[in-house]
Write a protein that holds these residues in place. Structure first.
Motif, PDB file in Angstrom:
ATOM      1  N   UNK A 130       0.837  -1.189   0.000  1.00  0.00           N
ATOM      2  CA  UNK A 130       0.000   0.000   0.000  1.00  0.00           C
ATOM      3  C   UNK A 130       0.880   1.250   0.000  1.00  0.00           C
ATOM      4  N   UNK A 131       1.943   1.197   0.801  1.00  0.00           N
ATOM      5  CA  UNK A 131       2.832   2.362   0.911  1.00  0.00           C
ATOM      6  C   UNK A 131       3.535   2.637  -0.421  1.00  0.00           C
ATOM      7  N   UNK A 132       4.042   1.586  -1.051  1.00  0.00           N
ATOM      8  CA  UNK A 132       4.815   1.774  -2.287  1.00  0.00           C
ATOM      9  C   UNK A 132       3.906   2.211  -3.442  1.00  0.00           C
ATOM     10  N   UNK A 133       2.760   1.549  -3.579  1.00  0.00           N
ATOM     11  CA  UNK A 133       1.845   1.905  -4.672  1.00  0.00           C
ATOM     12  C   UNK A 133       1.222   3.279  -4.412  1.00  0.00           C
ATOM     13  N   UNK A 134       0.781   3.487  -3.173  1.00  0.00           N
ATOM     14  CA  UNK A 134       0.161   4.765  -2.831  1.00  0.00           C
ATOM     15  C   UNK A 134       1.124   5.925  -3.051  1.00  0.00           C
ATOM     16  N   UNK A 135       2.388   5.704  -2.701  1.00  0.00           N
ATOM     17  CA  UNK A 135       3.375   6.772  -2.888  1.00  0.00           C
ATOM     18  C   UNK A 135       3.582   7.059  -4.381  1.00  0.00           C
ATOM     19  N   UNK A 136       3.575   6.012  -5.201  1.00  0.00           N
ATOM     20  CA  UNK A 136       3.729   6.236  -6.646  1.00  0.00           C
ATOM     21  C   UNK A 136       2.539   7.046  -7.173  1.00  0.00           C
ATOM     22  N   UNK A 137       1.347   6.752  -6.681  1.00  0.00           N
ATOM     23  CA  UNK A 137       0.167   7.499  -7.122  1.00  0.00           C
ATOM     24  C   UNK A 137       0.280   8.961  -6.656  1.00  0.00           C
ATOM     25  N   UNK A 138       0.727   9.137  -5.414  1.00  0.00           N
ATOM     26  CA  UNK A 138       0.899  10.493  -4.891  1.00  0.00           C
ATOM     27  C   UNK A 138       1.945  11.264  -5.715  1.00  0.00           C
ATOM     28  N   UNK A 139       3.030  10.592  -6.072  1.00  0.00           N
ATOM     29  CA  UNK A 139       4.075  11.246  -6.863  1.00  0.00           C
ATOM     30  C   UNK A 139       3.590  11.550  -8.283  1.00  0.00           C
ATOM     31  N   UNK A 140       2.777  10.660  -8.848  1.00  0.00           N
ATOM     32  CA  UNK A 140       2.207  10.927 -10.172  1.00  0.00           C
ATOM     33  C   UNK A 140       1.362  12.203 -10.138  1.00  0.00           C
ATOM     34  N   UNK A 141       0.583  12.352  -9.064  1.00  0.00           N
ATOM     35  CA  UNK A 141      -0.239  13.559  -8.924  1.00  0.00           C
ATOM     36  C   UNK A 141       0.655  14.801  -8.922  1.00  0.00           C
ATOM     37  N   UNK A 142       1.686  14.772  -8.099  1.00  0.00           N
ATOM     38  CA  UNK A 142       2.560  15.940  -7.984  1.00  0.00           C
ATOM     39  C   UNK A 142       3.208  16.234  -9.345  1.00  0.00           C
ATOM     40  N   UNK A 143       3.666  15.184  -9.991  1.00  0.00           N
ATOM     41  CA  UNK A 143       4.340  15.303 -11.296  1.00  0.00           C
ATOM     42  C   UNK A 143       3.433  15.981 -12.313  1.00  0.00           C
ATOM     43  N   UNK A 144       2.164  15.572 -12.293  1.00  0.00           N
ATOM     44  CA  UNK A 144       1.220  16.077 -13.287  1.00  0.00           C
ATOM     45  C   UNK A 144       0.492  17.332 -12.819  1.00  0.00           C
ATOM     46  N   UNK A 145       0.928  17.871 -11.691  1.00  0.00           N
ATOM     47  CA  UNK A 145       0.337  19.121 -11.210  1.00  0.00           C
ATOM     48  C   UNK A 145      -1.083  18.966 -10.695  1.00  0.00           C
ATOM     49  N   UNK A 146      -1.425  17.756 -10.256  1.00  0.00           N
ATOM     50  CA  UNK A 146      -2.757  17.522  -9.697  1.00  0.00           C
ATOM     51  C   UNK A 146      -2.666  17.726  -8.182  1.00  0.00           C
ATOM     52  N   UNK A 147      -3.478  18.622  -7.612  1.00  0.00           N
ATOM     53  CA  UNK A 147      -3.403  18.806  -6.167  1.00  0.00           C
ATOM     54  C   UNK A 147      -3.815  17.521  -5.446  1.00  0.00           C
ATOM     55  N   UNK A 148      -3.107  17.199  -4.376  1.00  0.00           N
ATOM     56  CA  UNK A 148      -3.425  15.951  -3.666  1.00  0.00           C
ATOM     57  C   UNK A 148      -3.280  16.137  -2.164  1.00  0.00           C
ATOM     58  N   UNK A 149      -3.981  15.282  -1.429  1.00  0.00           N
ATOM     59  CA  UNK A 149      -3.792  15.196   0.015  1.00  0.00           C
ATOM     60  C   UNK A 149      -3.577  13.731   0.318  1.00  0.00           C
ATOM     61  N   UNK A 150      -2.507  13.402   1.036  1.00  0.00           N
ATOM     62  CA  UNK A 150      -2.310  11.993   1.382  1.00  0.00           C
ATOM     63  C   UNK A 150      -2.492  11.816   2.882  1.00  0.00           C
ATOM     64  N   UNK A 151      -3.159  10.740   3.233  1.00  0.00           N
ATOM     65  CA  UNK A 151      -3.462  10.471   4.638  1.00  0.00           C
ATOM     66  C   UNK A 151      -3.028   9.058   5.013  1.00  0.00           C
ATOM     67  N   UNK A 152      -2.243   8.953   6.062  1.00  0.00           N
ATOM     68  CA  UNK A 152      -1.877   7.658   6.608  1.00  0.00           C
ATOM     69  C   UNK A 152      -2.921   7.337   7.692  1.00  0.00           C
ATOM     70  N   UNK A 153      -3.839   6.459   7.333  1.00  0.00           N
ATOM     71  CA  UNK A 153      -4.993   6.157   8.200  1.00  0.00           C
ATOM     72  C   UNK A 153      -4.596   5.056   9.186  1.00  0.00           C
ATOM     73  N   UNK A 154      -3.816   5.442  10.180  1.00  0.00           N
ATOM     74  CA  UNK A 154      -3.289   4.466  11.141  1.00  0.00           C
ATOM     75  C   UNK A 154      -4.385   3.761  11.930  1.00  0.00           C
ATOM     76  N   UNK A 155      -4.234   2.459  12.074  1.00  0.00           N
ATOM     77  CA  UNK A 155      -5.168   1.719  12.920  1.00  0.00           C
ATOM     78  C   UNK A 155      -4.718   1.866  14.368  1.00  0.00           C
ATOM     79  N   UNK A 156      -5.237   2.895  15.045  1.00  0.00           N
ATOM     80  CA  UNK A 156      -4.745   3.159  16.406  1.00  0.00           C
ATOM     81  C   UNK A 156      -5.852   3.001  17.432  1.00  0.00           C
TER      82      UNK A 156
END
Ligand code: ARG
Length: 589
Positions: free
Chosen positions: A137-163
């Motif tokens: 999840x971390x590796x794929x999610x990070x690639x998606x987040x980086x794709x957004x940044x690369x393409x100038x798409x605003x993004x918010x990423x949240x680590x939804x910790x099971x706490x």
């Protein structure tokens, strides 16, 4: 920046329109016969079906309008039943290659839709072992987040910790048994609780498996854990103070692990963050008749209309003992996130085995109109298995610690480097840096190269090879280009005007021209494997080119200068694309 494929699509669509045929038939694709052509337009075949004409006649007519596409096309032929094979002109290849020198700046102009994307990924559970699924999840999610940044798409990423789960109740009980005299368990304790935690992260890691086993085997132990959780959820002061310690120490460790992986989140928000917001959601759903009582519990039932005729179990919101569930938090989080960030879509990069959960949460959120106009999307992925075909574990029967996994991968990278004589004789610190780059490249690329929904086998020997479709091969190729450029500079050879003097560089430039489309398709399908496949082909194309064009030994200065420029462009694209995958390239190795 417009990709070559899109430019050609523009030309062919116009030709189809001029023939009185719908423009959509003019879509151009990368050729599946690279030996014959760079691109293809196959629209004449489906168009012929609709119009009841011969596909070849349509293709011929379209092609006679296209001619050389305003200088973009070197050769175009109608082949087979009516395919149009397109070889682009050198001028177009040159123009594309030169533009790619500024890809980092220009990438954001590749897509127009700049609506906000929210990405929920990573999301391990506090004080509980993190498993490879969380790593995926971390590796794929990070690639998606980086794709957004690369393409100038605003993004918010949240680590939804099971706490906030049962594991917290288990740990409270385990500690109470071990050390009942602690103030957290003294119901008469007044005032502050100690600032430092009574346990370390290592304590938690030993306590959890023992207690979890106890609870599985003994019902009364499980009951105690659930009671502790219920008291915690009701705000018990001592348990709350203790819970905070557990979360803080686990989180500190997780933060270090994610930093070691080069992964950052905009927000770390545990499930507990939404806890206080649940009652108003429950009220809202009850008063609007969306949730209803069923055997003492509160649930949302789904109609056949909503589920498209499928049988989908109701979403359980409140258990008969008053406890909230995983889905209750997720439903509350949808409402909260939409209100705070107004995203156009919410992506959940989570194991495909949770698809029923997300179907239920999304159906309930849709009924309650919590997502407003936003799209809710589960981005599922498959399991990582060991060589025995069972879910991968780093230790026999044990749990995976991300830090163990990273040291294991980096250790393997070190071994491979020694075998291959990579980074030989470098200063110790630099060799370590290279080993870390190679190890992480191996780990991330091996994960991302698979279509995310397929399962794959964790095989460190295969991942760390310097040949074949691996992260280390791509690093090696990139570093090789760096070294060629360095050697050239040492001899005073400078990059010069790019020209096409032969087939080897033409083939490399054609490969480069595909890059913008690959980025777009990886983003649109949320499939980083498109980029991974392409990177491998690009590296091979460069190595092929380099076999035929011995840059440093070339005496013709113009040729040499052009080849150096082409090498620079290739390096830029390699490094740029690898960074989208979260992979760093060392200076040398
Ligand atoms: N902590 C969960 C697990 O380990 C994953 C959470 C995924 N995100 C979410 N919003 N449910 O299974």
């Amino acid at each position: 920046m417009i990709s070559v494929r899109k430019k050609l699509t523009g030309i062919f669509s116009a030709a189809f329109t001029a023939e009185g045929i719908d423009a959509s038939f003019g879509e151009v694709a990368v050729s599946n016969r690279p030996d014959l052509s760079h691109f293809q337009c196959n629209g004449a075949l489906p168009a012929a079906k609709t119009l009841k004409k011969k596909p070849r006649d349509i293709a011929d007519a379209v092609l006679s309008r296209v001619t050389d596409g305003g200088g973009m096309i070197a050769k175009a032929t109608v082949d087979g039943p009516g395919f149009i094979n397109i070889t682009v002109s050198d001028a177009l290849l040159l123009e594309g290659a030169l533009e790619l020198r500024r890809i980092d700046e220009l990438a954001s102009s590749l897509i127009d839709d700049k609506r906000m994307t929210l990405i929920d990924f990573g999301s391990p559970n506090v004080a509980k072992p993190m498993h490879v699924g969380h790593l995926r999840s971390a590796i794929i999610g990070d690639a998606v987040q980086r794709l957004c940044v690369y393409l100038g798409v605003p993004k918010v990423s949240i680590n939804h910790l099971g706490d906030w789960g049962t594991q917290m109740g288990m740990l409270i009980c385990a500690l109470r048994e071990k050390d009942p005299s602690l103030p957290y368990f003294d119901e008469k304790h007044a005032g502050e609780f100690p600032k430092t935690s009574p346990v370390t992260i290592d304590d938690l890691e030993t306590m959890y498996p023992v207690q979890s086993k106890k609870c599985k085997e003994d019902e009364t132990e499980m009951k105690k854990a659930l009671e502790a959780i219920s008291l915690l959820q009701k705000g018990h002061a001592g348990y709350t103070a203790l819970w905070k310690h557990f979360v803080d120490i686990s989180r500190a460790q997780l933060e270090n692990e994610f930093i070691a992986l080069g992964i950052r989140f905009d927000f770390w928000r545990g499930e507990s963050y939404y806890h206080g917001k649940i009652p108003s959601v429950i009220d809202d759903l009850t008063s609007r008749g969306i949730a209803s009582k069923s055997e003492g519990a509160l649930v949302v039932h789904f109609s056949e209309e909503e589920t498209g005729g499928k049988e989908i179990a109701p979403l359980l919101l409140v258990k008969s003992d008053g406890a909230y569930l995983y889905g209750t938090t997720d439903l509350t989080a949808v409402r909260d996130r939409v209100a705070e960030f107004s995203p156009a879509r919410l992506l959940y990069v989570v194991d495909k085995r949770q698809s029923l959960h997300f179907t239920q949460v999304f159906l309930a959120a849709t009924r309650a109109a919590y997502a407003k106009d936003a799209e809710l999307m589960h981005v599922p992925f498959g399991t990582v298995n060991g060589k025995d075909g069972k879910p991968f574990k780093t230790r026999e029967g044990g749990v995976m610690k991300l830090s163990d996994l990273i040291s294991m991968v980096v250790g393997k990278a070190r071994e491979r480097m020694a075998e291959a004589g990579v980074a030989d004789g470098y200063p110790e610190a630099e060799r370590e840096h290279v080993a870390k780059c190679v190890g992480l490249a191996a780990l991330k690329y091996a994960d991302l190269v698979n279509h995310r929904e397929t399962d794959y086998i964790f095989d460190l020997d295969a991942f760390t090879r310097f040949e074949g479709k691996t992260g280390p091969y791509l690093l090696y190729t990139s570093v090789r280009i760096k070294s060629i450029l360095r050697k050239a500079a040492e001899r005073g050879f400078t990059p010069g005007t790019l020209a096409v003097t032969g087939d080897p560089e033409r083939a490399l430039m054609a490969m480069l021209s595909r890059y913008p489309d690959v980025v777009i398709s990886a983003y649109e399908a949320l499939l980083p494997n498109h980029l991974c496949e392409y990177l491998f082909e690009l590296a091979q194309a460069f190595n092929q080119f380099y076999i035929s064009c011995s840059i440093i030994n070339e005496n013709d200065a113009a040729k040499r200068g052009s080849w150096l420029t082409l090498s620079e462009v290739t390096l830029t694209v390699l490094v740029s694309a690898l960074s989208v995958l979260g992979i760093d390239v060392p200076e040398r190795m």
